[in-house]
Design a protein around this motif. Structure first.
Motif, mmCIF file in Angstrom:
data_model
loop_
_atom_site.group_PDB
_atom_site.id
_atom_site.type_symbol
_atom_site.label_atom_id
_atom_site.label_comp_id
_atom_site.label_asym_id
_atom_site.label_seq_id
_atom_site.Cartn_x
_atom_site.Cartn_y
_atom_site.Cartn_z
ATOM 1 N N ILE A 1 48.078 46.190 55.557
ATOM 2 C CA ILE A 1 47.078 46.323 54.492
ATOM 3 C C ILE A 1 47.589 45.683 53.201
ATOM 4 C CG2 ILE A 1 45.895 47.981 52.986
ATOM 5 C CD1 ILE A 1 45.713 49.834 55.477
ATOM 6 N N ASP A 2 48.868 45.913 52.870
ATOM 7 C CA ASP A 2 49.435 45.321 51.654
ATOM 8 C C ASP A 2 49.393 43.797 51.711
ATOM 9 O OD1 ASP A 2 49.940 47.887 50.738
ATOM 10 O OD2 ASP A 2 52.099 47.813 51.155
ATOM 11 N N ASN A 3 49.782 43.227 52.860
ATOM 12 C CA ASN A 3 49.773 41.769 52.997
ATOM 13 C C ASN A 3 48.350 41.216 52.995
ATOM 14 O OD1 ASN A 3 52.559 40.979 53.071
ATOM 15 N ND2 ASN A 3 52.697 42.011 55.030
ATOM 16 N N LEU A 4 47.434 41.928 53.624
ATOM 17 C CA LEU A 4 46.031 41.497 53.594
ATOM 18 C C LEU A 4 45.472 41.567 52.171
ATOM 19 C CD1 LEU A 4 44.544 43.089 56.842
ATOM 20 C CD2 LEU A 4 44.723 40.647 56.312
ATOM 21 N N SER A 5 45.846 42.601 51.429
ATOM 22 C CA SER A 5 45.381 42.733 50.041
ATOM 23 C C SER A 5 45.894 41.578 49.186
ATOM 24 C CB SER A 5 45.816 44.067 49.443
ATOM 25 O OG SER A 5 45.180 45.123 50.108
ATOM 26 N N GLU A 6 47.150 41.237 49.371
ATOM 27 C CA GLU A 6 47.728 40.106 48.641
ATOM 28 C C GLU A 6 47.036 38.803 49.041
ATOM 29 O OE1 GLU A 6 50.110 39.951 46.197
ATOM 30 O OE2 GLU A 6 50.076 42.144 46.166
ATOM 31 N N ALA A 7 46.819 38.632 50.346
ATOM 32 C CA ALA A 7 46.117 37.435 50.829
ATOM 33 C C ALA A 7 44.705 37.395 50.248
ATOM 34 C CB ALA A 7 46.080 37.421 52.360
ATOM 35 N N HIS A 8 44.069 38.565 50.198
ATOM 36 C CA HIS A 8 42.710 38.619 49.642
ATOM 37 C C HIS A 8 42.697 38.160 48.195
ATOM 38 C CE1 HIS A 8 39.502 40.437 47.264
ATOM 39 N NE2 HIS A 8 38.746 40.035 48.286
ATOM 40 N N ASP A 9 43.603 38.681 47.397
ATOM 41 C CA ASP A 9 43.602 38.330 45.981
ATOM 42 C C ASP A 9 43.747 36.821 45.791
ATOM 43 O OD1 ASP A 9 43.264 40.978 45.400
ATOM 44 O OD2 ASP A 9 45.326 41.304 44.709
ATOM 45 N N SER A 10 44.587 36.195 46.604
ATOM 46 C CA SER A 10 44.792 34.743 46.487
ATOM 47 C C SER A 10 43.563 33.964 46.951
ATOM 48 C CB SER A 10 46.010 34.310 47.305
ATOM 49 O OG SER A 10 47.180 34.894 46.813
ATOM 50 N N ILE A 11 43.051 34.304 48.127
ATOM 51 C CA ILE A 11 41.909 33.545 48.653
ATOM 52 C C ILE A 11 40.647 33.832 47.848
ATOM 53 C CG2 ILE A 11 41.158 35.168 50.461
ATOM 54 C CD1 ILE A 11 41.348 31.316 50.720
ATOM 55 N N ALA A 12 40.480 35.052 47.368
ATOM 56 C CA ALA A 12 39.301 35.389 46.568
ATOM 57 C C ALA A 12 39.304 34.611 45.252
ATOM 58 C CB ALA A 12 39.242 36.890 46.308
ATOM 59 N N ALA A 13 40.468 34.374 44.699
ATOM 60 C CA ALA A 13 40.553 33.596 43.463
ATOM 61 C C ALA A 13 40.070 32.161 43.691
ATOM 62 C CB ALA A 13 41.982 33.602 42.932
ATOM 63 N N THR A 14 40.323 31.610 44.872
ATOM 64 C CA THR A 14 39.878 30.241 45.151
ATOM 65 C C THR A 14 38.364 30.146 45.242
ATOM 66 O OG1 THR A 14 39.939 30.379 47.584
ATOM 67 C CG2 THR A 14 41.989 29.757 46.460
ATOM 68 N N THR A 15 37.707 31.261 45.541
ATOM 69 C CA THR A 15 36.240 31.289 45.645
ATOM 70 C C THR A 15 35.606 31.906 44.406
ATOM 71 O OG1 THR A 15 36.238 33.422 46.787
ATOM 72 C CG2 THR A 15 36.339 31.451 48.173
ATOM 73 N N LEU A 16 36.413 32.082 43.372
ATOM 74 C CA LEU A 16 35.962 32.652 42.095
ATOM 75 C C LEU A 16 35.454 34.082 42.268
ATOM 76 C CD1 LEU A 16 34.196 29.515 40.559
ATOM 77 C CD2 LEU A 16 36.563 30.285 40.260
ATOM 78 N N ASN A 17 36.160 34.820 43.123
ATOM 79 C CA ASN A 17 35.846 36.233 43.351
ATOM 80 C C ASN A 17 37.017 37.146 43.020
ATOM 81 O OD1 ASN A 17 33.072 36.421 44.477
ATOM 82 N ND2 ASN A 17 33.919 34.938 45.913
ATOM 83 N N GLN A 18 37.942 36.647 42.211
ATOM 84 C CA GLN A 18 39.094 37.449 41.793
ATOM 85 C C GLN A 18 39.678 36.787 40.551
ATOM 86 O OE1 GLN A 18 40.862 40.355 41.349
ATOM 87 N NE2 GLN A 18 40.516 40.582 43.535
ATOM 88 N N THR A 19 40.153 37.598 39.623
ATOM 89 C CA THR A 19 40.764 37.038 38.421
ATOM 90 C C THR A 19 42.056 36.324 38.784
ATOM 91 O OG1 THR A 19 41.950 39.085 37.979
ATOM 92 C CG2 THR A 19 39.793 38.834 36.921
#
Length: 167
Positions: free
Chosen positions: A53-71
């Protein structure tokens, strides 16, 4: 002679009782050890799940930023190809840390493969033309949901600043 036979018989009974008692205590100790090992495996399973879950959360934050869905930190600069590449590499690194061989293993591998494709794109995609990025982002959300993890999307502008809903 009779007393000797009785004494030997009593001794045999006593030895047998001691042997059973020791055997029973050993069996109880073995059962306790098995319970302890089982608990340890269960604890490691929970620790392992939390690590996923921790690694997925980190991956999410990075990939979401590329789609303008994360700061993201950009020092006021617009999201550019180099920033996206760095975010994709972070995403890939976090996805590759996950050791998992369950029912969603194919989804995880697909996310890793798509991340690699996105990294290797010759021309940087425009913000609205990020097919791989959106797909990876969606897969990571599905994986987080599967593991009972959470990740919140935050709509941001091209510099990574949150877009206020009250505009």
């Amino acid at each position: 002679m009779r007393k000797t036979i009785i004494a030997l018989g009593s001794l045999a009974v006593l030895i047998t009782l001691v042997a059973f008692t020791v055997s029973d205590q050993t069996s109880s100790a073995d059962q306790d050890n098995q319970k302890q090992e089982s608990k340890s495996v269960s604890d490691n399973g929970e620790k392992s799940k939390q690590l996923v879950i921790d690694n997925l959360s980190e991956a999410h934050d990075s990939i979401a930023a590329t789609t303008l869905n994360q700061t993201f930190e950009s020092n006021g600069e617009r999201l550019n190809h180099d920033m996206i590449q760095d975010m994709l590499k972070d995403t890939k690194e976090n996805l590759n840390k996950i050791v998992y061989d369950g029912e969603k293993e194919d989804k995880l591998q697909n996310a890793i493969d798509l991340t690699e494709k996105a990294i290797n794109q010759d021309n940087p995609p425009e913000p609205d033309d990020r097919v791989y990025l959106n797909e990876i982002h969606q897969i990571v959300h599905e994986l987080l949901e599967h593991f009972n993890g959470e990740a919140e999307d935050i709509e941001v502008d091209i510099t990574g600043d949150p877009i206020s809903a009250e505009k």
